[in-house]
Design an enzyme around this catalytic site. Structure first.
Site, short mmCIF file in Angstrom:
data_model
loop_
_atom_site.label_atom_id
_atom_site.label_comp_id
_atom_site.label_asym_id
_atom_site.label_seq_id
_atom_site.Cartn_x
_atom_site.Cartn_y
_atom_site.Cartn_z
CG ASP A 1 25.83 -28.09 -44.63
OD1 ASP A 1 25.35 -28.09 -43.47
OD2 ASP A 1 25.75 -27.12 -45.38
N GLY A 2 23.93 -30.62 -43.70
CA GLY A 2 22.53 -30.97 -43.94
C GLY A 2 21.87 -31.80 -42.85
CG ASN A 3 24.16 -33.79 -39.84
OD1 ASN A 3 24.18 -34.45 -40.87
ND2 ASN A 3 25.18 -33.74 -39.00
N GLY A 4 20.80 -30.81 -39.90
CA GLY A 4 19.68 -30.07 -39.31
C GLY A 4 18.47 -30.14 -40.21
CG HIS B 1 23.81 -32.92 -35.28
ND1 HIS B 1 24.33 -32.40 -36.44
CD2 HIS B 1 23.32 -31.84 -34.59
CE1 HIS B 1 24.16 -31.08 -36.46
NE2 HIS B 1 23.55 -30.72 -35.35
CB SER C 1 33.34 -24.83 -38.36
OG SER C 1 32.25 -24.06 -37.90
CD GLU D 1 34.18 -20.14 -38.49
OE1 GLU D 1 34.14 -21.34 -38.88
OE2 GLU D 1 35.23 -19.48 -38.44
CD1 TRP E 1 34.10 -23.09 -31.13
CD2 TRP E 1 33.01 -24.18 -29.51
NE1 TRP E 1 34.88 -24.14 -30.74
CE2 TRP E 1 34.24 -24.83 -29.74
CE3 TRP E 1 32.17 -24.70 -28.52
CZ2 TRP E 1 34.64 -25.96 -29.04
CZ3 TRP E 1 32.57 -25.83 -27.82
CH2 TRP E 1 33.79 -26.44 -28.09
NE ARG F 1 25.68 -24.98 -36.38
CZ ARG F 1 25.31 -25.85 -37.30
NH1 ARG F 1 24.66 -26.93 -36.96
NH2 ARG F 1 25.59 -25.66 -38.57
CG LEU G 1 40.81 -44.46 -43.36
CD1 LEU G 1 40.90 -43.79 -44.73
CD2 LEU G 1 39.35 -44.84 -43.08
NE ARG H 1 28.69 -26.87 -47.74
CZ ARG H 1 28.97 -25.83 -46.98
NH1 ARG H 1 30.10 -25.16 -47.18
NH2 ARG H 1 28.16 -25.42 -46.03
C1 FPP Z 1 26.44 -29.73 -40.43
O1 FPP Z 1 25.03 -29.88 -40.60
C2 FPP Z 1 26.93 -30.72 -39.49
C3 FPP Z 1 27.56 -30.44 -38.30
C4 FPP Z 1 27.81 -29.08 -37.81
C5 FPP Z 1 27.98 -31.52 -37.40
C6 FPP Z 1 28.61 -32.72 -38.05
C7 FPP Z 1 28.51 -33.84 -37.12
C8 FPP Z 1 28.20 -35.09 -37.43
C9 FPP Z 1 28.05 -35.59 -38.82
C10 FPP Z 1 27.97 -36.03 -36.33
C11 FPP Z 1 28.99 -37.05 -36.02
C12 FPP Z 1 30.38 -36.79 -36.36
C13 FPP Z 1 31.40 -37.58 -35.94
C14 FPP Z 1 32.77 -37.30 -36.43
C15 FPP Z 1 31.18 -38.70 -35.01
P1 FPP Z 1 24.09 -28.70 -40.17
O2 FPP Z 1 23.71 -28.88 -38.74
O3 FPP Z 1 24.74 -27.39 -40.46
O4 FPP Z 1 22.85 -28.93 -41.11
P2 FPP Z 1 21.90 -27.82 -41.74
O5 FPP Z 1 22.75 -27.04 -42.72
O6 FPP Z 1 20.85 -28.64 -42.43
O7 FPP Z 1 21.36 -27.01 -40.61
#
Ligand code: FPP
Length: 255
Positions: free
Chosen positions: A21-24, A38, A66, A68, A70, A72, A132, A189
């Site tokens: 979590d936390g990409n955004g 991402h 997830s 859920e 979908w 977004r 793995l 997490r």
């Molecule tokens: C949650 O962060 C992350 C996701 C919903 C997507 C996860 C995808 C990746 C890490 C990209 C690549 C994955 C693979 C397996 C190649 P968020 O968008 O909810 O972040 P936020 O909470 O800061 O908005």
């Protein structure tokens, strides 16, 4: 009494499961579009796989999308699909060369044909690898997983092959995702929230949970080591007492 797995060398987890979590937020902090986060998250995935291979952790499960997610914005869903496709096209050869078995759990039929066929190819190509096991949860939900398992057993009952009173934890546990792997020993997490968010609900029953404020794109080998150190320091009792666990540890020969 719950089954207690034998002790591990230096308390290394056999199976690590991660909510990435936390990409955004990582992207927003840099005033960049969420997709940039991402992409940086995909690089953190590669680093984590590398480290698990180096350490000899035999199973890694990642929550990529997830059931859920979908909901977004379409633009973000499209960008994620493109990212998954690109990652599969780019990485599978290298993963195969390094002995990684790739699998997907979740409702894959909800993805487009291109992605579904690449998922199948990746699974077939790497099916015999043993270094793995990398399981990617995509369009996955823990409740959906348990409901699907219950449906499978209900079908057996309806077909007259199973009696309702024969259904127990062990039988249901064999129907949920990842049933052929040991359950996750360690759940991580990132991103600061301290919840399970409908990830492996059944499988996490006795898993050690570890949370970090770090955003997923910043997750590195130091962070992973912190999680592993925390895991190694925990006493896992599986509902038993400390004295019982100590006695079991001396009885069971190390693998
Ligand atoms: C949650 O962060 C992350 C996701 C919903 C997507 C996860 C995808 C990746 C890490 C990209 C690549 C994955 C693979 C397996 C190649 P968020 O968008 O909810 O972040 P936020 O909470 O800061 O908005």
């Amino acid at each position: 009494m719950p089954s207690v797995p034998p002790p591990l060398p230096a308390a290394l987890p056999r199976h690590v499961a991660i909510i990435m979590d936390g990409n955004g937020r990582w992207a927003q902090q840099r005033r960049r579009p969420r997709v940039i986060g991402h992409r940086a998250g995909a690089r953190a995935v590669n680093r984590t796989i590398d480290r698990c291979l180096e350490l000899g952790i035999p199973a890694l499960t990642l929550f990529a999308f997830s059931s859920e997610n979908w909901g977004r914005p379409q633009e973000e869903v499209d960008a994620l699909m493109k990212l998954f496709l690109g990652a599969l096209d780019r990485e599978v050869d290298e993963l195969h060369r390094r002995g990684v078995r790739v699998r997907f759990i979740g409702e894959r039929e909800r993805f487009g044909a291109g992605l579904v066929s690449r998922m199948q190819l990746a699974e077939q190509r790497t099916a015999d690898n043993t270094t793995l096991t990398l399981s990617i949860a995509a369009s996955y939900g823990g409740r959906q997983d348990i409901a699907r398992a219950a449906r499978a057993l209900a079908a057996e009952v309806a077909a007259g092959r199973l009696l309702p009173e024969q259904i127990d934890e062990s039988l249901l546990g064999r129907q949920v995702a990842l049933a052929d792997l040991p359950p996750p020993d360690l759940f991580i997490r990132t991103g600061g929230d301290t919840r399970i968010s409908n990830f492996l609900l059944w499988q996490l029953a006795y898993t050690e949970l570890w949370f970090t404020e770090a955003l997923w794109p910043d997750f590195d080998s130091g962070q992973l080591q912190e999680a592993l150190d925390a895991y190694a320091s925990r006493e896992r009792r599986f509902g038993l007492t400390s004295a019982q666990i100590a006695a079991l540890a001396t009885e069971t020969p190390s693998p």
